[in-house]
Design an enzyme around this catalytic site. Structure first.
Site, mmCIF file in Angstrom:
data_model
loop_
_atom_site.group_PDB
_atom_site.id
_atom_site.type_symbol
_atom_site.label_atom_id
_atom_site.label_comp_id
_atom_site.label_asym_id
_atom_site.label_seq_id
_atom_site.Cartn_x
_atom_site.Cartn_y
_atom_site.Cartn_z
ATOM 1 N N ILE A 1 0.760 -1.874 -0.303
ATOM 2 C CA ILE A 1 -0.097 0.380 0.130
ATOM 3 C C ILE A 1 0.852 1.335 -0.089
ATOM 4 O O ILE A 1 0.471 2.457 -1.051
ATOM 5 C CB ILE A 1 -0.940 0.230 1.427
ATOM 6 C CG1 ILE A 1 -1.715 -1.121 1.034
ATOM 7 C CG2 ILE A 1 -2.086 1.236 1.479
ATOM 8 C CD1 ILE A 1 -2.977 -1.778 1.458
ATOM 9 N N ASP B 1 12.531 4.719 11.597
ATOM 10 C CA ASP B 1 12.203 3.109 12.388
ATOM 11 C C ASP B 1 10.966 4.830 12.803
ATOM 12 O O ASP B 1 11.547 5.046 13.984
ATOM 13 C CB ASP B 1 12.855 2.784 14.149
ATOM 14 C CG ASP B 1 12.181 1.468 14.183
ATOM 15 O OD1 ASP B 1 10.976 1.755 14.336
ATOM 16 O OD2 ASP B 1 12.436 0.793 14.843
ATOM 17 N N TYR C 1 -2.611 -6.315 17.262
ATOM 18 C CA TYR C 1 -2.847 -5.728 15.768
ATOM 19 C C TYR C 1 -4.286 -4.474 15.825
ATOM 20 O O TYR C 1 -4.234 -3.844 15.738
ATOM 21 C CB TYR C 1 -3.286 -6.478 14.623
ATOM 22 C CG TYR C 1 -3.150 -5.741 12.992
ATOM 23 C CD1 TYR C 1 -2.306 -4.942 13.055
ATOM 24 C CD2 TYR C 1 -4.506 -6.065 12.210
ATOM 25 C CE1 TYR C 1 -2.418 -4.093 11.765
ATOM 26 C CE2 TYR C 1 -4.246 -5.318 11.101
ATOM 27 C CZ TYR C 1 -3.493 -4.642 11.110
ATOM 28 O OH TYR C 1 -3.276 -3.772 9.466
ATOM 29 N N LYS D 1 -4.555 -0.154 15.642
ATOM 30 C CA LYS D 1 -5.483 0.263 14.706
ATOM 31 C C LYS D 1 -6.652 0.747 15.922
ATOM 32 O O LYS D 1 -7.744 2.072 14.984
ATOM 33 C CB LYS D 1 -6.221 -1.259 13.757
ATOM 34 C CG LYS D 1 -4.803 -1.219 12.671
ATOM 35 C CD LYS D 1 -4.042 -0.748 12.083
ATOM 36 C CE LYS D 1 -3.154 -0.981 11.286
ATOM 37 N NZ LYS D 1 -2.677 0.091 10.466
ATOM 38 N N THR E 1 -1.811 -7.294 -0.820
ATOM 39 C CA THR E 1 -0.195 -7.439 -0.957
ATOM 40 C C THR E 1 0.456 -8.577 0.193
ATOM 41 O O THR E 1 -0.174 -9.001 0.481
ATOM 42 C CB THR E 1 -0.457 -5.601 -0.099
ATOM 43 O OG1 THR E 1 -0.343 -5.908 1.649
ATOM 44 C CG2 THR E 1 -0.773 -5.101 -0.386
#
Length: 256
Positions: free
Chosen positions: A16, A63, A158, A162, A193
């Site tokens: 992306i 980073d 995760y 988000k 992806t």
């Protein structure tokens, strides 16, 4: 050729992020690209592609979870390209596959939260400071997910990261709005992806692809270019009345 503005895309080496960088170059932006040092050669090729489109580009290896590196990255973009009009805080990681909450280590949790949530915070912070100082408005864009709207089992860090990006986006929109800066996020569903599948014959990855495809009313999964199309609009002047949103782009996998 005059520039439409200056953009910075983090996590731009593949997927992306790469598609977004190329699309913004097509839209007329000069584009700085970021990723980690192992991806430097891939970034070199991306910069060449952007320059072939007639736009300025350069690499800043950093980073995003390290504050001083993010600060230096924004400063270098301003120094080399003349400012910052669009920040796309795209860099992120998924975390361990199929890891139940009770099996996660604190280190695994921290890694995902540091890159996804802390990294996005730092990008928003330093982009916001620069855009306020410039006094010419701006666009700050983050990467949420369908997992940031509905939690996913075996992907607790995760999902949490988000969801955090959605809250951060709303708070930043309120704070930066008086300066003419909009803050939004894109919330993709399944996108074809390397993050979805490594390309190896991993039965879990293949099952995920088939499952996501079946769950979509369109019976398909997205492409990186689909997400880049949305970001192109959010980055444009035409999106000036949209802020604080985490916009779903998921083929109908999840309805807001």
């Amino acid at each position: 050729m005059s520039s439409k503005g200056i953009a910075l895309v983090t996590g731009a080496a593949q997927g992306i992020g790469r598609a977004i960088a190329l699309r913004l170059a097509d839209d007329g932006f000069d584009v700085a690209v970021n990723d980690l040092s192992p991806n430097s050669q891939v970034l070199d090729a991306l910069v060449d592609e952007i320059k072939q489109k007639g736009r300025e580009s350069f690499i800043f290896v950093a980073d995003v979870s390290e504050e001083e590196q993010v600060k230096e990255m924004v400063e270098e973009v301003v120094k080399k390209l003349g400012g910052l009009d669009v920040m796309v805080a795209n860099a992120g990681v998924v975390g361990p596959r199929l890891a139940r909450l009770t099996d996660l280590s604190a280190e695994q949790w921290d890694r995902v939260m540091n890159i996804n949530a802390r990294g996005t915070f730092l990008c928003y912070k330093y982009a916001g400071l620069q855009m306020i100082a410039q006094g010419r408005s701006g666009r700050i864009i983050g990467a949420s997910s369908v997992a940031g709207k509905k939690g996913l089992a075996t992907q607790a860090p995760y999902s949490a990261s988000k969801f955090a990006i959605r809250g951060l986006t709303q708070a930043a929109a309120l704070e930066f709005g008086p300066h003419g800066i909009t803050v939004n996020a894109y919330a993709p569903g399944a996108v074809d992806t390397p993050m979805l599948t490594t390309g190896s014959p991993d039965p879990v990855a293949l099952l995920s692809r088939a499952s996501f495809k079946e769950m979509s009313p369109l019976k398909q999964i997205g492409t990186a270019e689909d997400i880049a199309n949305l970001v192109s609009f959010i980055a444009s002047k035409e999106s000036q009345f949209i802020t604080g949103q985490s916009i779903s782009i998921n083929g109908g996998l999840f309805f807001d």
